[in-house]
Design a protein around this motif. Structure first.
Motif, short mmCIF file in Angstrom:
data_model
loop_
_atom_site.label_atom_id
_atom_site.label_comp_id
_atom_site.label_asym_id
_atom_site.label_seq_id
_atom_site.Cartn_x
_atom_site.Cartn_y
_atom_site.Cartn_z
N CYS B 130 0.85 -1.18 0.00
CA CYS B 130 0.00 0.00 0.00
C CYS B 130 0.89 1.24 0.00
O CYS B 130 2.11 1.13 0.17
CB CYS B 130 -0.97 0.00 1.18
SG CYS B 130 -0.19 0.11 2.78
N GLN B 131 0.25 2.38 -0.20
CA GLN B 131 0.98 3.62 -0.39
C GLN B 131 0.76 4.57 0.77
O GLN B 131 -0.39 4.84 1.11
CB GLN B 131 0.51 4.25 -1.69
CG GLN B 131 0.99 5.66 -1.90
CD GLN B 131 0.27 6.34 -3.06
OE1 GLN B 131 0.65 6.17 -4.21
NE2 GLN B 131 -0.78 7.07 -2.77
N GLY B 132 1.82 5.07 1.37
CA GLY B 132 1.69 6.03 2.48
C GLY B 132 2.19 7.39 2.08
O GLY B 132 3.38 7.70 2.24
N TYR B 133 1.31 8.21 1.54
CA TYR B 133 1.69 9.55 1.10
C TYR B 133 0.99 10.61 1.97
O TYR B 133 1.61 11.32 2.73
CB TYR B 133 1.28 9.78 -0.35
CG TYR B 133 2.21 9.22 -1.41
CD1 TYR B 133 3.21 8.30 -1.10
CD2 TYR B 133 2.08 9.61 -2.73
CE1 TYR B 133 4.04 7.80 -2.09
CE2 TYR B 133 2.91 9.11 -3.73
CZ TYR B 133 3.89 8.21 -3.41
OH TYR B 133 4.70 7.72 -4.39
N LYS B 162 -0.24 8.53 8.57
CA LYS B 162 -0.62 8.63 7.17
C LYS B 162 -2.13 8.45 7.07
O LYS B 162 -2.76 7.79 7.92
CB LYS B 162 0.07 7.54 6.34
CG LYS B 162 1.59 7.73 6.24
CD LYS B 162 1.91 8.93 5.40
CE LYS B 162 3.42 9.22 5.38
NZ LYS B 162 3.70 10.45 4.61
N THR B 165 -4.52 5.66 3.13
CA THR B 165 -3.71 4.54 2.68
C THR B 165 -4.68 3.44 2.23
O THR B 165 -5.34 2.81 3.05
CB THR B 165 -2.81 4.04 3.82
OG1 THR B 165 -3.57 4.02 5.04
CG2 THR B 165 -1.63 4.96 4.01
N SER B 166 -4.76 3.26 0.91
CA SER B 166 -5.72 2.30 0.36
C SER B 166 -5.41 0.89 0.83
O SER B 166 -4.28 0.43 0.66
CB SER B 166 -5.68 2.33 -1.16
OG SER B 166 -5.77 3.65 -1.61
N ALA B 168 -4.74 -0.49 3.49
CA ALA B 168 -3.61 -0.69 4.40
C ALA B 168 -3.88 -1.86 5.36
O ALA B 168 -2.96 -2.57 5.77
CB ALA B 168 -3.33 0.58 5.21
N ILE B 174 4.24 -1.27 3.17
CA ILE B 174 3.84 0.07 2.73
C ILE B 174 5.08 0.80 2.22
O ILE B 174 6.18 0.64 2.76
CB ILE B 174 3.19 0.84 3.91
CG1 ILE B 174 2.69 2.23 3.47
CG2 ILE B 174 4.15 0.99 5.10
CD1 ILE B 174 1.76 2.88 4.51
N ALA B 176 6.38 4.51 1.90
CA ALA B 176 5.92 5.73 2.56
C ALA B 176 6.91 6.87 2.37
O ALA B 176 8.12 6.67 2.25
CB ALA B 176 5.73 5.47 4.05
N THR B 204 -3.15 0.19 11.88
CA THR B 204 -4.06 0.81 10.90
C THR B 204 -5.47 0.86 11.44
O THR B 204 -5.84 0.07 12.33
CB THR B 204 -4.11 0.02 9.58
OG1 THR B 204 -4.71 -1.25 9.83
CG2 THR B 204 -2.74 -0.16 8.98
N THR B 219 -3.01 5.11 8.86
CA THR B 219 -1.91 4.24 9.27
C THR B 219 -1.01 5.02 10.22
O THR B 219 -0.65 6.17 9.93
CB THR B 219 -1.11 3.77 8.04
OG1 THR B 219 -2.00 3.04 7.19
CG2 THR B 219 0.06 2.88 8.43
#
Lengths: 373, 395
Positions: B130-133, B162, B165-166, B168, B174, B176, B204, B219
């Motif tokens: 998953c992405q932690g932006y 975060k 986070t789709s 998560a 992840i 990040a 999460t 997250t």
């Protein structure tokens, strides 16, 4: 299908842009208007376009053309749109050429196509009879008379029809659509020229019991309908390309203006309220470019989805062309309303080119019909 | 026969023999998609078989190099594979953020050890990423993110939060963005870290959306020890990597083919719910016009996508034009769902019922509102187009 132009097509595009930018910038349209030129276009430019081979772009080589197809015609139209070139190109080299190529007898093709290609004579398609485009509404009718016909009716809004030497006329014959080749000088035929908002001319063609010999009939029934449709679709795709060229040019001028005009101590192009409108317009023009090319390429490929692409292209180009020119006036502000600035010419042409052969509403409805709703 | 024709023939034959019939129809519900990962439960034996067979050939990631678990296909071959899959209606064998996002980032910025460790596992569907932006205080202004990584010698100690986070809660790892250089300028102090969700200090919490679903989570990192070997690129290079990926993501969001409109095609829905008049036309003229205008723009969008791809192949690059596609595509998708709802009338308001698909129209419509927020809002796209495509000046 590829979006890539062939080397020949790219050369045609570059030549058309260069030639027309030099010989017929927007100031040329202004000059023709100001001197009330009775043609509304330059005969000299017309000869120049003939010499370049462009008037035969849709005419097969065997009949003196260059046979570059719809994409080629679209590239020339786009270049014409960029500097609002006034000429009977659409009527003669596109609409009449395709109608004769697709619906004429061998004799018609041999006699008329070379004259279209050489620019020796100007032809036009007389299809509409209503204020709004509706080529299916045909009241003009022909009756048989010995070996020939007698033709009556009023065909309307023919772009540059006042300059035409001959017309391809749609009329009813024996309850079916038929196409006739009618000389402008035929007895009982008359045209009247009307100056339009875009500083160009259109004419109505009145046919009062015009006597035609048997050879005037090009085709009838399904064959005539197919030829008429082919001509109209090609015309729509070319007008889409013209609107794209005009829309992009108006947009470029607007962008330049946004980058130099100062108010409140800042260049107005820094204002987000204007930036987002410009970005939206850019996106609309991107879709227009893709659709216009799809339509032209589908016509050349002869795929069954060509009418759908042509409807989508003309609808989008009409809306985007209008938006580009109207946003230009708004963003130029007061000077955009003055005759001194060229933007007004773009706005007016967008309206006329948008209306001819069906506007965005006409083609949205047509697309729905084509797609089964 | 050209090499490509031979490849097509071979591919067709292989797909015919290896794609289970149940996998030859579009994925409709969420469970139809295979996301992979340590805890993934396959919907069916066919789903598992299809994914494993494709992974074995490297065709879950057709253009990645073979040494990293990919298929090593050229762009043209990958296009043929896609066409042949579409020909029989085969669904994607595996979908994941690893394929769409981390993979491309590692291929461009990762070191050999990272590529060998992570790429094959993505390709085989073993690890779900998953992405932690985004953070609560860093949405459109992503570079203002505050999750920090304090230098602990051979590792960073990561603390922060975060958001968005789709998936998560279902992901194994992840990637990040973490501020590791607190004294550097805003855009230069961020690093791109790879963090295992099972490590101490990671937790999460799902976020319930207006659609009733929870595809997104918050997250939390509470003193998580992340080895420095897990920094992708150089420390402080995270923003460049993120920008590269965002462009990639934008191209991705818009790379839906027309098949993506299946099940939610406004004209079909309208003909079903409103019906046709005696003339065979959709009985509501205004709705008909609205749908037609939508379809014209959809045709324009897909044609533009095709054109941009063709031009990208000739070396012009997608670049900032991805923003045009992202803007148009996401607004178009919202419009599509609005039309489907309108065409469905009160039937579209259904929230739940005995069928699995009951309530889907409304939930998809609600979900689509996020299209113009996620991956850079519509307003951010318009800013990018203004500045980078049109060259309009900064304020």
């Amino acid at each position: 299908m590829s979006f890539k132009l062939s080397e020949e097509q790219a050369m045609l595009r570059d030549a058309a842009r260069e030639f027309l930018a030099e010989k017929s910038p927007v100031s040329e349209l202004r000059r023709l208007r100001d001197e009330k030129n009775p043609d509304g276009f330059s005969r000299q430019l017309w000869s120049g376009m003939a010499e370049m081979g462009w008037l035969g772009v849709l005419v097969p080589e065997e009949h003196g053309g260059i046979g570059f197809g719809a994409v080629g015609a679209g590239l020339i139209s786009e270049a014409m749109g960029r500097s609002l070139v006034a000429s009977p190109f659409l009527s003669s080299a596109v609409l009449a050429a395709v109608a004769i190529r697709e619906g004429g007898t061998d004799a018609h093709k041999a006699e008329h196509l070379p004259k279209i290609a050489s620019g020796e004579r100007i032809y036009a398609l007389a299809a509409d009879e209503r204020p709004r485009h509706d080529p299916a509404a045909i009241d003009a009718s022909a009756v048989r008379d010995g070996n020939g016909f007698r033709l009556s009716g009023v065909k309307r809004h023919i772009p540059e029809g006042h300059a035409a030497d001959a017309f391809v006329v749609s009329a009813m014959l024996d309850g079916e659509v038929a196409l006739f080749l009618v000389e402008a000088k035929a007895e009982g035929a008359s045209t009247d020229a009307r100056a339009l908002v875009d500083s160009r001319y259109a004419a109505d063609l009145t046919l009062n019991d015009v006597k035609l010999d048997g050879g005037a009939l090009m085709s009838s029934g399904e064959a005539a309908q197919k030829a008429l449709d082919a001509a109209l679709e090609t015309g729509r795709a070319c007008l889409s390309a013209e609107l794209l060229g005009a829309g992009e040019t108006a947009f470029d001028a607007t962008l330049d203006y946004l980058k130099q005009r100062q108010q409140f101590g800042r260049v107005i192009g820094t204002f987000q309220g204007l930036q987002h409108r410009a970005a939206h317009l850019h996106s609309e023009l991107e879709l227009t470019r893709s659709l216009a090319f799809k339509a032209l390429a589908a016509l050349d490929a002869g795929t069954p989805d060509a009418p759908m692409w042509c409807a989508a292209a003309k609808a989008k180009a009409t809306a985007a062309g209008r938006l580009s020119a109207s946003e230009a006036i708004q963003m130029f502000g007061g000077v955009g309303m003055t005759d001194e600035f060229d933007i007004g010419f773009f706005y007016k042409r967008a309206q006329a080119a948008g209306e001819f052969l069906g506007d965005d509403r006409f083609h949205a409805d047509r697309l729905a019909k084509i797609n089964g709703y | 026969m050209s090499d490509l024709d031979a490849f097509r023939a071979e591919t067709r034959k292989w797909l015919e023999a290896n794609c289970p019939p149940a996998m030859r129809k579009p994925a409709v519900t969420e469970a139809d998609a295979c996301w992979g990962g340590r805890n993934f439960k396959f919907q069916s034996k066919d789903q598992e078989t299809w994914m494993r067979r494709m992974a074995e050939r490297g065709w879950t990631v057709p253009t990645w190099p073979k040494e990293y678990g990919g298929g090593g296909l050229t762009k043209d071959e990958a296009a043929v594979l896609k066409q042949e899959m579409r020909r029989i209606g085969a669904r994607e064998p595996l979908v994941s953020f690893g394929i769409w996002m981390l993979g491309p980032a590692l291929l461009k910025y990762g070191n050999e050890a990272q590529k060998h460790e992570h790429l094959p596992r993505i390709a085989r569907g073993e690890i779900r990423w998953c992405q932690g932006y985004s953070e609560p205080g860093a949405g459109s202004d992503l570079a203002s993110l505050r999750t920090k990584g304090e230098d602990g010698g051979d590792h960073y100690v990561v603390t922060g939060q975060k958001v968005w986070t789709s998936y998560a809660d279902e992901a194994d790892m992840i990637f990040a963005l973490v501020r590791t250089e607190p004294d550097a300028p805003k855009h230069e102090g961020i690093s791109f870290l790879l963090i295992d969700m099972e490590w101490d200090g990671v937790s999460t919490k799902p976020i319930k959306l207006i659609s009733g679903k929870s595809p997104f989570c918050e997250t939390f990192f509470d003193g998580v020890k992340v080895p420095k070997a897990n920094v992708v690129g150089k420390p402080g290079e995270g923003w460049s990597i993120a920008k590269y990926l965002l462009t990639h993501e934008r191209t991705n969001i818009v790379s839906v083919d027309s098949g993506a409109f299946a099940g939610g095609d406004p004209k079909r829905v309208a003909l079903k719910h409103v019906g046709a008049g005696d003339d065979g036309r959709l009985a509501d003229g205004v709705l008909r016009a609205d749908i037609a205008r939508f379809e014209i723009d959809a045709l324009g969008f897909f044609a533009t996508l095709e054109r941009v791809k063709a031009e990208a192949d000739t070396g012009q690059g997608v670049g900032a034009r991805a923003s045009t596609l992202k803007y148009v595509g996401s607004e178009l998708n919202k419009r599509r769902h609005e039309l489907v709802m309108s065409a469905s009338g009160a039937d579209g308001l259904l929230w739940e019922g005995p069928e699995e698909t009951d309530g889907m129209a409304a939930r998809n419509w609600l979900r689509s509102r996020a299209n113009s927020i996620e991956g850079g809002t519509t307003e951010v796209q318009l800013n990018i187009i203004s500045k980078r495509v049109l060259g309009l000046p900064d304020a």
